[in-house]
Design a protein around this motif. Structure first.
Motif, PDB file in Angstrom:
ATOM      1  N   ASP A 211     -11.766 -27.953  23.992  1.00 50.82           N
ATOM      2  CA  ASP A 211     -11.928 -28.334  22.705  1.00 50.82           C
ATOM      3  C   ASP A 211     -13.485 -28.219  21.985  1.00 50.82           C
ATOM      4  O   ASP A 211     -14.339 -27.720  21.247  1.00 50.82           O
ATOM      5  N   LEU A 212     -14.311 -29.299  22.533  1.00 45.35           N
ATOM      6  CA  LEU A 212     -15.547 -29.565  22.164  1.00 45.35           C
ATOM      7  C   LEU A 212     -16.593 -28.154  23.077  1.00 45.35           C
ATOM      8  O   LEU A 212     -17.229 -27.897  21.690  1.00 45.35           O
ATOM      9  N   ARG A 213     -16.458 -27.466  23.391  1.00 43.81           N
ATOM     10  CA  ARG A 213     -16.534 -26.729  24.242  1.00 43.81           C
ATOM     11  C   ARG A 213     -16.845 -25.123  23.107  1.00 43.81           C
ATOM     12  O   ARG A 213     -17.643 -24.522  22.795  1.00 43.81           O
ATOM     13  N   ASN A 214     -16.121 -25.388  22.556  1.00 44.32           N
ATOM     14  CA  ASN A 214     -15.268 -24.120  21.752  1.00 44.32           C
ATOM     15  C   ASN A 214     -15.953 -24.514  20.097  1.00 44.32           C
ATOM     16  O   ASN A 214     -15.899 -23.469  19.322  1.00 44.32           O
ATOM     17  N   GLN A 215     -15.306 -25.731  19.579  1.00 50.29           N
ATOM     18  CA  GLN A 215     -16.404 -25.531  18.549  1.00 50.29           C
ATOM     19  C   GLN A 215     -17.929 -26.171  18.362  1.00 50.29           C
ATOM     20  O   GLN A 215     -18.799 -25.014  18.056  1.00 50.29           O
ATOM     21  N   TRP A 216     -18.317 -25.686  19.819  1.00 49.28           N
ATOM     22  CA  TRP A 216     -19.474 -25.869  19.742  1.00 49.28           C
ATOM     23  C   TRP A 216     -20.142 -24.348  19.687  1.00 49.28           C
ATOM     24  O   TRP A 216     -21.345 -23.814  18.928  1.00 49.28           O
ATOM     25  N   ALA A 217     -19.721 -23.678  20.597  1.00 47.06           N
ATOM     26  CA  ALA A 217     -19.324 -22.048  20.171  1.00 47.06           C
ATOM     27  C   ALA A 217     -19.564 -21.218  19.300  1.00 47.06           C
ATOM     28  O   ALA A 217     -19.956 -20.762  18.187  1.00 47.06           O
ATOM     29  N   THR A 218     -18.566 -21.918  18.440  1.00 46.73           N
ATOM     30  CA  THR A 218     -17.704 -21.482  16.785  1.00 46.73           C
ATOM     31  C   THR A 218     -19.302 -21.949  16.513  1.00 46.73           C
ATOM     32  O   THR A 218     -19.819 -20.697  15.281  1.00 46.73           O
ATOM     33  N   CYS A 219     -19.571 -22.986  16.404  1.00 42.97           N
ATOM     34  CA  CYS A 219     -20.746 -23.348  15.483  1.00 42.97           C
ATOM     35  C   CYS A 219     -22.209 -22.302  15.466  1.00 42.97           C
ATOM     36  O   CYS A 219     -23.016 -22.006  14.892  1.00 42.97           O
ATOM     37  N   PHE A 220     -22.487 -22.557  16.903  1.00 46.02           N
ATOM     38  CA  PHE A 220     -23.247 -21.581  17.471  1.00 46.02           C
ATOM     39  C   PHE A 220     -23.511 -20.024  16.619  1.00 46.02           C
ATOM     40  O   PHE A 220     -24.787 -19.259  16.410  1.00 46.02           O
ATOM     41  N   LEU A 221     -22.088 -19.614  17.553  1.00 45.34           N
ATOM     42  CA  LEU A 221     -22.124 -17.343  16.774  1.00 45.34           C
ATOM     43  C   LEU A 221     -22.282 -18.621  15.339  1.00 45.34           C
ATOM     44  O   LEU A 221     -22.937 -16.970  14.793  1.00 45.34           O
ATOM     45  N   ASP A 222     -22.023 -19.056  14.351  1.00 44.68           N
ATOM     46  CA  ASP A 222     -21.867 -18.703  13.354  1.00 44.68           C
ATOM     47  C   ASP A 222     -23.388 -19.233  12.641  1.00 44.68           C
ATOM     48  O   ASP A 222     -24.112 -18.406  11.614  1.00 44.68           O
ATOM     49  N   LEU A 223     -24.488 -19.520  13.449  1.00 43.78           N
ATOM     50  CA  LEU A 223     -25.590 -20.366  13.531  1.00 43.78           C
ATOM     51  C   LEU A 223     -26.440 -18.800  13.581  1.00 43.78           C
ATOM     52  O   LEU A 223     -27.446 -18.184  13.261  1.00 43.78           O
ATOM     53  N   TYR A 224     -26.198 -17.870  15.142  1.00 43.77           N
ATOM     54  CA  TYR A 224     -27.237 -16.873  15.113  1.00 43.77           C
ATOM     55  C   TYR A 224     -26.835 -15.833  14.364  1.00 43.77           C
ATOM     56  O   TYR A 224     -27.686 -15.445  14.464  1.00 43.77           O
TER      57      TYR A 224
END
Length: 226
Positions: A211-224
């Motif tokens: 869940d932590l990796r998923n939340q991090w990746a979701t935020c990363f993609l949004d910022l990217y």
């Protein structure tokens, strides 16, 4: 900290006004997504922006401030770097005026979470190995809060709290535990009762880590994609 390379990805940060943009190594992203690897500065920096956004979405921007881990990094043998870190903390306490500040801190390859609560005149360290902070950082944070409180007319000495939170079962997962503690604090709006709230040493599950990796990746993609 991994040096920049042609593979590095440039994205915006939002939690630290003095860092308009930064570069995150693709290698660090791969290690996070694969799992079982120690987390680099850049991973926790981006998580700070994730938590900054969470504060906004939960209407808790007036409650929590986020301190960037790179701004807390110092050389124990160089007094000038200690002064720089203390000055940064004091400036953030003065300018942001939050109830609690969450500060991911890295020392000798181990991540810990420092929590500074000026209104309660309290300091907290959450460590997934149940260790205390190194003496140098204890002095820096204590002095920064002391100076801030004196400027507010408060001469009482701050109290340190050292709960026994979730404990990691290996030597690599400390970054995830810092991420989880930040997420839990903001989600549940925790600003006090640290010893009572963080008293369960149960390790994170694989679902928690996913869940932590998923939340991090979701935020990363949004910022990217911004």
């Amino acid at each position: 900290m991994v040096l920049r390379s042609e593979e590095d990805i440039r994205i915006p940060l939002e939690h630290e006004p003095n860092t308009a943009r930064f570069f995150i190594p693709a290698k660090c992203i791969r290690e996070l997504l694969v799992g079982n690897a120690w987390l680099d500065f850049s991973i926790l920096q981006l998580w700070c922006t994730c938590m900054h956004r969470l504060c906004i979405s939960r209407n808790r921007s007036k409650v929590f401030g986020i301190l960037d881990p790179v701004c807390l990094d110092f050389n124990p043998a160089d007094p000038s770097t200690k002064s720089k870190v203390q000055g940064h903390i004091q400036t953030r306490l003065r300018d942001l005026n939050k109830v609690c500040y969450l500060a991911p801190y890295l020392f000798k390859g181990h991540w810990q979470l420092i929590i500074i609560c000026p209104k309660d005149n309290s300091l907290v360290v959450l460590c997934s190995m149940h260790r205390d902070l190194n003496e140098g950082m204890i002095k820096i944070v204590s002095k920064a809060l002391e100076v801030h409180q004196l400027c507010q007319g408060n001469r009482k000495k701050a109290k340190w709290f050292r709960p026994k939170p979730r404990k990691q079962p290996n030597g690599n997962d400390c970054g995830y535990y810092v991420m989880k503690n930040m997420l839990d604090i903001i989600s549940a709006n925790i600003t006090k009762s640290w010893m009572e709230v963080f008293n369960d040493p149960t390790a994170l599950t694989e679902d928690d880590l996913y869940d932590l990796r998923n939340q991090w990746a979701t935020c990363f993609l949004d910022l990217y994609n911004t």
